[in-house]
Design a protein around this motif. Structure first.
Motif, PDB file in Angstrom:
ATOM      1  N   ASP A  64      95.965  46.780  18.635  1.00  0.00           N
ATOM      2  CA  ASP A  64      95.636  45.915  17.514  1.00  0.00           C
ATOM      3  C   ASP A  64      96.711  46.006  16.445  1.00  0.00           C
ATOM      4  O   ASP A  64      96.921  47.073  15.857  1.00  0.00           O
ATOM      5  CB  ASP A  64      94.267  46.300  16.942  1.00  0.00           C
ATOM      6  CG  ASP A  64      93.153  46.084  17.955  1.00  0.00           C
ATOM      7  OD1 ASP A  64      93.119  44.995  18.547  1.00  0.00           O
ATOM      8  OD2 ASP A  64      92.333  46.995  18.146  1.00  0.00           O
ATOM      9  N   LEU A  66      97.785  45.277  12.913  1.00  0.00           N
ATOM     10  CA  LEU A  66      97.056  45.072  11.666  1.00  0.00           C
ATOM     11  C   LEU A  66      97.941  44.626  10.514  1.00  0.00           C
ATOM     12  O   LEU A  66      97.471  43.976   9.587  1.00  0.00           O
ATOM     13  CB  LEU A  66      96.338  46.371  11.278  1.00  0.00           C
ATOM     14  CG  LEU A  66      95.486  46.998  12.377  1.00  0.00           C
ATOM     15  CD1 LEU A  66      95.005  48.374  11.949  1.00  0.00           C
ATOM     16  CD2 LEU A  66      94.324  46.097  12.734  1.00  0.00           C
ATOM     17  N   SER A  67      99.211  45.004  10.559  1.00  0.00           N
ATOM     18  CA  SER A  67     100.124  44.736   9.454  1.00  0.00           C
ATOM     19  C   SER A  67     101.546  44.743   9.988  1.00  0.00           C
ATOM     20  O   SER A  67     101.881  45.577  10.832  1.00  0.00           O
ATOM     21  CB  SER A  67      99.947  45.836   8.392  1.00  0.00           C
ATOM     22  OG  SER A  67     100.907  45.746   7.381  1.00  0.00           O
ATOM     23  N   THR A 108      99.407  50.263  10.630  1.00  0.00           N
ATOM     24  CA  THR A 108      99.887  48.971  11.109  1.00  0.00           C
ATOM     25  C   THR A 108      99.388  48.622  12.507  1.00  0.00           C
ATOM     26  O   THR A 108      99.255  47.453  12.829  1.00  0.00           O
ATOM     27  CB  THR A 108     101.425  48.934  11.121  1.00  0.00           C
ATOM     28  OG1 THR A 108     101.905  49.974  11.968  1.00  0.00           O
ATOM     29  CG2 THR A 108     101.985  49.112   9.716  1.00  0.00           C
TER      30      THR A 108
END
Length: 163
Positions: A64, A66-67, A108
């Motif tokens: 995943d 995320l950032s 992240t």
């Protein structure tokens, strides 16, 4: 120490890398493939530490993002074995990005992978159980059987087998 049970801390592995221009895509962020390579590498080290035997990648269940990670930041990856079955180990990786000038850090990426311990012939061999130590590790451990069942179901749907 009981060699049939090993604490999560035994597998804990940390790796830090600088993000250079060659690591950046056309969006100005780190290539996902480069990060996937780092995640596989650190996961293999954590799994091998836990098993005390060579470990090979069996699957990557989730990754995943995320950032975004930007050039000039440092990426720090932390991996631990969260759960084991007979010869397999679930490895959780958390990736942080850090602005080294300000000290700002953020998560992240998170990822789950499965590794299998093998002997010199590449045959799967049993691994010790894992004993979670922190609250986060305990939550990951408790939720691991559900992820294991999802992996088995996915494999059966794709290949007609759970082996």
């Amino acid at each position: 120490m009981n060699e049939n049970v090993r604490p999560s801390s035994r597998s804990r592995t940390v790796m830090t890398e600088f993000v250079f221009p060659t690591d950046i895509n056309s969006h100005g962020t780190m290539f996902g493939g480069t990060l996937m390579k780092y995640i596989d590498k650190i996961s293999a080290i954590a799994a091998t530490r836990h098993a005390g035997k060579p470990a090979v990648t069996a699957s990557t269940d989730s990754m995943d993002f995320l950032s975004p990670i930007r050039m000039g930041e440092a990426v720090e990856l932390e991996a631990i074995v969260t759960w084991t079955h007979r010869s397999s180990m679930e490895v959780y990786v958390k990736v942080y990005a850090e602005n080294l000038l300000t000290g700002d850090r953020r998560v992240t990426v998170t990822a789950f992978s499965t590794f299998v311990a093998v002997d010199a012939n590449g045959t799967p061999v049993p691994v010790p159980a894992v004993e979670p130590e922190t609250e986060e590790e305990k939550k990951l451990f408790e939720s691991a059987p559900e992820r294991y069942e999802m992996r088995k179901k996915r494999r059966k749907q794709r290949f007609g087998s759970t082996n």
